[in-house]
Design a protein around this motif. Structure first.
Motif, PDB file in Angstrom:
ATOM      1  N   THR A   1       0.824  -1.225   0.000  1.00  0.00           N
ATOM      2  CA  THR A   1       0.000   0.000   0.000  1.00  0.00           C
ATOM      3  C   THR A   1       0.851   1.265   0.000  1.00  0.00           C
ATOM      4  OG1 THR A   1      -0.207  -0.261   2.407  1.00  0.00           O
ATOM      5  CG2 THR A   1      -2.043  -1.047   1.052  1.00  0.00           C
ATOM      6  N   VAL A   2       2.002   1.225   0.685  1.00  0.00           N
ATOM      7  CA  VAL A   2       2.873   2.417   0.638  1.00  0.00           C
ATOM      8  C   VAL A   2       3.461   2.545  -0.771  1.00  0.00           C
ATOM      9  CG1 VAL A   2       4.965   3.511   1.543  1.00  0.00           C
ATOM     10  CG2 VAL A   2       3.381   2.375   3.094  1.00  0.00           C
ATOM     11  N   GLY A   3       3.785   1.407  -1.366  1.00  0.00           N
ATOM     12  CA  GLY A   3       4.252   1.453  -2.761  1.00  0.00           C
ATOM     13  C   GLY A   3       3.162   1.995  -3.669  1.00  0.00           C
ATOM     14  N   ALA A   4       1.919   1.636  -3.365  1.00  0.00           N
ATOM     15  CA  ALA A   4       0.787   2.107  -4.184  1.00  0.00           C
ATOM     16  C   ALA A   4       0.619   3.621  -4.073  1.00  0.00           C
ATOM     17  CB  ALA A   4      -0.496   1.409  -3.733  1.00  0.00           C
ATOM     18  N   LEU A   5       1.000   4.172  -2.916  1.00  0.00           N
ATOM     19  CA  LEU A   5       0.899   5.640  -2.773  1.00  0.00           C
ATOM     20  C   LEU A   5       1.689   6.347  -3.866  1.00  0.00           C
ATOM     21  CD1 LEU A   5       1.241   6.525   1.047  1.00  0.00           C
ATOM     22  CD2 LEU A   5      -0.777   6.822  -0.427  1.00  0.00           C
ATOM     23  N   ALA A   6       2.778   5.697  -4.322  1.00  0.00           N
ATOM     24  CA  ALA A   6       3.609   6.311  -5.371  1.00  0.00           C
ATOM     25  C   ALA A   6       2.763   6.602  -6.609  1.00  0.00           C
ATOM     26  CB  ALA A   6       4.772   5.386  -5.726  1.00  0.00           C
TER      27      ALA A   6
ATOM     28  N   ALA B   1      12.800  21.268  -3.629  1.00  0.00           N
ATOM     29  CA  ALA B   1      12.816  21.129  -2.166  1.00  0.00           C
ATOM     30  C   ALA B   1      11.408  21.133  -1.580  1.00  0.00           C
ATOM     31  CB  ALA B   1      13.648  22.252  -1.545  1.00  0.00           C
ATOM     32  N   HIS B   2      10.515  21.938  -2.159  1.00  0.00           N
ATOM     33  CA  HIS B   2       9.141  21.973  -1.636  1.00  0.00           C
ATOM     34  C   HIS B   2       8.447  20.631  -1.885  1.00  0.00           C
ATOM     35  CE1 HIS B   2       5.231  23.305  -0.419  1.00  0.00           C
ATOM     36  NE2 HIS B   2       4.726  23.040  -1.620  1.00  0.00           N
ATOM     37  N   HIS B   3       8.686  20.033  -3.045  1.00  0.00           N
ATOM     38  CA  HIS B   3       8.074  18.722  -3.340  1.00  0.00           C
ATOM     39  C   HIS B   3       8.599  17.670  -2.356  1.00  0.00           C
ATOM     40  CE1 HIS B   3       6.726  19.425  -7.789  1.00  0.00           C
ATOM     41  NE2 HIS B   3       6.499  20.481  -7.012  1.00  0.00           N
ATOM     42  N   ARG B   4       9.883  17.769  -2.008  1.00  0.00           N
ATOM     43  CA  ARG B   4      10.458  16.812  -1.050  1.00  0.00           C
ATOM     44  C   ARG B   4       9.809  16.987   0.311  1.00  0.00           C
ATOM     45  NH1 ARG B   4      15.392  18.293  -3.678  1.00  0.00           N
ATOM     46  NH2 ARG B   4      16.145  19.559  -1.935  1.00  0.00           N
ATOM     47  N   GLU B   5       9.586  18.230   0.683  1.00  0.00           N
ATOM     48  CA  GLU B   5       8.977  18.532   1.990  1.00  0.00           C
ATOM     49  C   GLU B   5       7.544  17.985   2.032  1.00  0.00           C
ATOM     50  OE1 GLU B   5      10.499  19.681   4.543  1.00  0.00           O
ATOM     51  OE2 GLU B   5       8.761  19.867   5.851  1.00  0.00           O
ATOM     52  N   VAL B   6       6.789  18.209   0.945  1.00  0.00           N
ATOM     53  CA  VAL B   6       5.399  17.736   0.903  1.00  0.00           C
ATOM     54  C   VAL B   6       5.365  16.209   0.943  1.00  0.00           C
ATOM     55  CG1 VAL B   6       3.325  17.598  -0.530  1.00  0.00           C
ATOM     56  CG2 VAL B   6       4.525  19.782  -0.279  1.00  0.00           C
ATOM     57  N   SER B   7       6.286  15.556   0.244  1.00  0.00           N
ATOM     58  CA  SER B   7       6.325  14.080   0.254  1.00  0.00           C
ATOM     59  C   SER B   7       6.611  13.583   1.667  1.00  0.00           C
ATOM     60  CB  SER B   7       7.412  13.561  -0.700  1.00  0.00           C
ATOM     61  OG  SER B   7       7.121  13.952  -2.022  1.00  0.00           O
ATOM     62  N   ALA B   8       7.523  14.261   2.364  1.00  0.00           N
ATOM     63  CA  ALA B   8       7.864  13.854   3.733  1.00  0.00           C
ATOM     64  C   ALA B   8       6.642  13.978   4.643  1.00  0.00           C
ATOM     65  CB  ALA B   8       9.011  14.718   4.262  1.00  0.00           C
ATOM     66  N   ILE B   9       5.945  15.105   4.537  1.00  0.00           N
ATOM     67  CA  ILE B   9       4.741  15.329   5.363  1.00  0.00           C
ATOM     68  C   ILE B   9       3.682  14.276   5.050  1.00  0.00           C
ATOM     69  CG2 ILE B   9       2.823  16.900   5.801  1.00  0.00           C
ATOM     70  CD1 ILE B   9       5.391  17.925   7.031  1.00  0.00           C
ATOM     71  N   ARG B  10       3.468  14.012   3.762  1.00  0.00           N
ATOM     72  CA  ARG B  10       2.436  13.032   3.362  1.00  0.00           C
ATOM     73  C   ARG B  10       2.759  11.660   3.948  1.00  0.00           C
ATOM     74  NH1 ARG B  10       1.809  15.303  -2.768  1.00  0.00           N
ATOM     75  NH2 ARG B  10      -0.291  16.222  -2.523  1.00  0.00           N
ATOM     76  N   LEU B  11       4.030  11.262   3.891  1.00  0.00           N
ATOM     77  CA  LEU B  11       4.392   9.938   4.388  1.00  0.00           C
ATOM     78  C   LEU B  11       4.230   9.852   5.902  1.00  0.00           C
ATOM     79  CD1 LEU B  11       7.354   9.384   1.977  1.00  0.00           C
ATOM     80  CD2 LEU B  11       5.619   7.641   2.450  1.00  0.00           C
ATOM     81  N   ILE B  12       4.707  10.858   6.610  1.00  0.00           N
ATOM     82  CA  ILE B  12       4.576  10.863   8.085  1.00  0.00           C
ATOM     83  C   ILE B  12       3.108  10.843   8.482  1.00  0.00           C
ATOM     84  CG2 ILE B  12       4.963  12.282  10.163  1.00  0.00           C
ATOM     85  CD1 ILE B  12       7.560  13.279   8.698  1.00  0.00           C
ATOM     86  N   ALA B  13       2.298  11.609   7.744  1.00  0.00           N
ATOM     87  CA  ALA B  13       0.872  11.764   8.084  1.00  0.00           C
ATOM     88  C   ALA B  13       0.058  10.525   7.731  1.00  0.00           C
ATOM     89  CB  ALA B  13       0.303  12.977   7.362  1.00  0.00           C
ATOM     90  N   LYS B  14       0.407   9.850   6.637  1.00  0.00           N
ATOM     91  CA  LYS B  14      -0.450   8.768   6.141  1.00  0.00           C
ATOM     92  C   LYS B  14      -0.073   7.389   6.674  1.00  0.00           C
ATOM     93  CE  LYS B  14      -1.370  11.387   1.941  1.00  0.00           C
ATOM     94  NZ  LYS B  14      -2.562  12.064   2.414  1.00  0.00           N
ATOM     95  N   MET B  15       1.133   7.236   7.193  1.00  0.00           N
ATOM     96  CA  MET B  15       1.530   5.912   7.691  1.00  0.00           C
ATOM     97  C   MET B  15       0.595   5.417   8.802  1.00  0.00           C
ATOM     98  SD  MET B  15       3.731   4.069   6.247  1.00  0.00           S
ATOM     99  CE  MET B  15       4.542   2.968   7.382  1.00  0.00           C
ATOM    100  N   PRO B  16       0.253   6.248   9.822  1.00  0.00           N
ATOM    101  CA  PRO B  16      -0.687   5.747  10.847  1.00  0.00           C
ATOM    102  C   PRO B  16      -2.013   5.286  10.251  1.00  0.00           C
ATOM    103  CG  PRO B  16       0.322   7.809  11.556  1.00  0.00           C
ATOM    104  CD  PRO B  16       0.710   7.616  10.122  1.00  0.00           C
TER     105      PRO B  16
END
Ligand code: SDX
Length: 434
Positions: free
Chosen positions: A143-148, A160-175
């Motif tokens: 499912t995390v692979g599917a997020l891609a 850099a902004h895209h990297r920041e948004v990806s980091a936030i999305r991953l931290i937020a969506k893992m739970p």
């Protein structure tokens, strides 16, 4: 890093010309010898299976002193962060940005993460393809692979902004994904995240609430879970982090890189040890069986290991294990389970092992996984999901290290070489000559 005056000189007994290599000093910790020119100058590779003596990168995120049993996130001791350094999202901010947030920065970060906790509504259909009894780590890799697939076309990892948004999305969506994996395994409906709950309270809510009755958050248990997440957040260049870095070094989609990290973490020698440690305790069953189990561990032919013990870097007590044992005690007390037989068994096993020459001589101490299973079980988390919780927590470490790698001017695609021991060139024989 600073290029120190001292150099390393490598000379060869076969008369090959010696080579001088620069030595770099970090801010703390071992110096490194820069061997990048070695192959060009000598036609020789270094040989280091398992990377026992190899620094793969420079980093300023996490530092471990294995001999002293010290762990620092951006210079702050794990004990201070876990006991009075605020909550998991504060440590996330620290790992991602290098400094602890002030009140305004924290509130903005929490609001941003909160607003990204939902997953695309179509994500639920990926779960449907799994058996209900599929191991949650296989579900998370998928499912995390599917997020891609939802964040690929609009993602430029050089921005850099895209990297920041990806980091936030991953931290937020893992739970949300970990809770969905759990709900799917027990046949209950998925629970949407709530924006009025803290990160860890929201996870407990998505895990344990159901549509038929109100769910009351237990703040002591939430705080315990939050501390568990802090303890697992990052750990320098461990196997799964190195996997994420290597996958990311090709420019791959960050969601796919994190899926690779989850796959690596699953192994029982790594993050899978918490699940294996609890199963080991259940198999030992009682204090009376400890002596026999320890004998099995010492017998190399048995293949039996003391799961949750030993570490590639820590040759002293893993500071996280101490904090995990304290958390264990707090949670069991809160739940009136202070006589939990497995906790007592674990402490007896630890005491015996730490007095046994086999473990002492090999500097084998409890690591983060030894007690984490007991406290997670007390929190109601099923054994098979322990490593999923580890992945949830480690996602911030993975993305912080991935971001650091992508913006490192020294970074190149990772491409190790080998010592070839196979057949030299030979001709293909006709079928009747094979
Ligand atoms: C994590 O790298 C990280 O930072 C990882 C981690 C993180 O936060 O990312 O900290 C998380 O993965 C913690 C480790 C969880 N794994 C386990 O608890 C599994 C049990 N531990 C072992 O498999 C082992 O200790 C490792 C894999 C953790 C470390 O292995 P190494 O560094 O390769 O050491 P080794 O296997 O060469 O062991 C050295 C000696 C050997 O004996 P000898 O050959 O010298 O006679 O110690 C023995 C090993 O057999 N040994 C053990 C043992 N661990 C090592 N013997 C019994 N039980 C054990 N647990």
């Amino acid at each position: 890093m600073t290029n120190s005056e001292t150099k390393a000189t490598l000379s060869f007994s076969d008369g090959s010309p010696s080579i001088e290599m620069p030595i770099y000093k970090g801010s703390i910790g071992p110096d490194v010898i820069d061997i990048r020119k070695l192959y060009g100058a000598t036609g020789k590779f270094t040989y280091d299976p398992g990377f026992m003596s190899t620094a793969a990168c420079n980093s300023s995120i996490t530092y471990i002193d294995g001999d002293k049993g010290e762990l620092l996130y951006r210079g702050y001791p794990i004990e201070q962060l876990a006991q009075n350094g605020g909550d998991f999202l504060e440590s996330c901010y620290l790992l991602l940005n290098g400094e602890l947030p002030n009140a305004e920065q924290k509130q903005k970060f929490v609001d941003t993460v909160t607003k990204h906790t939902m997953v695309h509504e179509q994500m639920q259909f990926f779960f449907r393809g799994f058996r209900r009894d599929a191991h949650p780590m296989s579900v998370l890799v998928g499912t995390v692979g599917a997020l891609a697939s939802f964040y690929h076309d609009s993602l430029d990892i050089n921005d850099a902004h895209h990297r920041e948004v990806s980091a936030i999305r991953l931290i937020a969506k893992m739970p949300t994904l970990v809770a969905m994996a759990y709900k799917y395994s027990i046949g209950q409906p998925f629970v949407y995240p709530r924006n009025d709950l803290s990160y860890s309270a929201n996870f407990m809510y998505m895990m344990f609430s159901n549509p038929c009755e109100p769910y009351k958050v237990n703040e002591v248990l939430v705080r315990a879970l939050d501390r568990i997440l802090i303890l697992h957040a990052d750990h320098e260049q461990n196997a799964s982090t190195s996997t994420v870095r290597l996958a990311g070094s090709s420019g791959a989609n960050p969601f796919a890189c994190i899926a690779a990290g989850i796959a690596c973490l699953w192994g029982p020698a790594h993050g899978g040890a918490n699940e294996a440690a609890l199963s080991m305790l259940e198999e030992i069953g009682s204090v009376d069986n400890i002596a026999h189990f320890i004998e099995q561990v010492k017998d190399k032919n048995s293949g039996v290991k003391l799961m949750g013990f030993g570490h590639r870097v820590y040759k002293n007590y893993d500071p996280r294990a101490k904090l995990m044992r304290e958390t264990c005690y707090e949670v069991l007390n809160e739940l009136g389970l202070q006589d939990d037989p497995l906790f007592k068994l674990a402490m007896a096993l630890e005491k015996i092992a730490l007095e046994d020459e086999y473990f002492v001589s090999r500097k084998l101490y409890p690591n983060v996984d030894f007690y984490s299973g007991i406290v997670q079980r007390a929190l109601g988390i099923p054994t098979a999901l322990f490593t999923g919780i580890f992945a949830l927590a480690r996602t911030v470490g993975w993305v912080a290290q991935w971001k650091e790698m992508i913006s490192d001017p020294e970074q190149k695609i990772g491409r190790p070489r080998q010592l070839f021991v196979g057949s030299p060139q030979r001709d293909v024989p006709d079928m009747d000559k094979r």
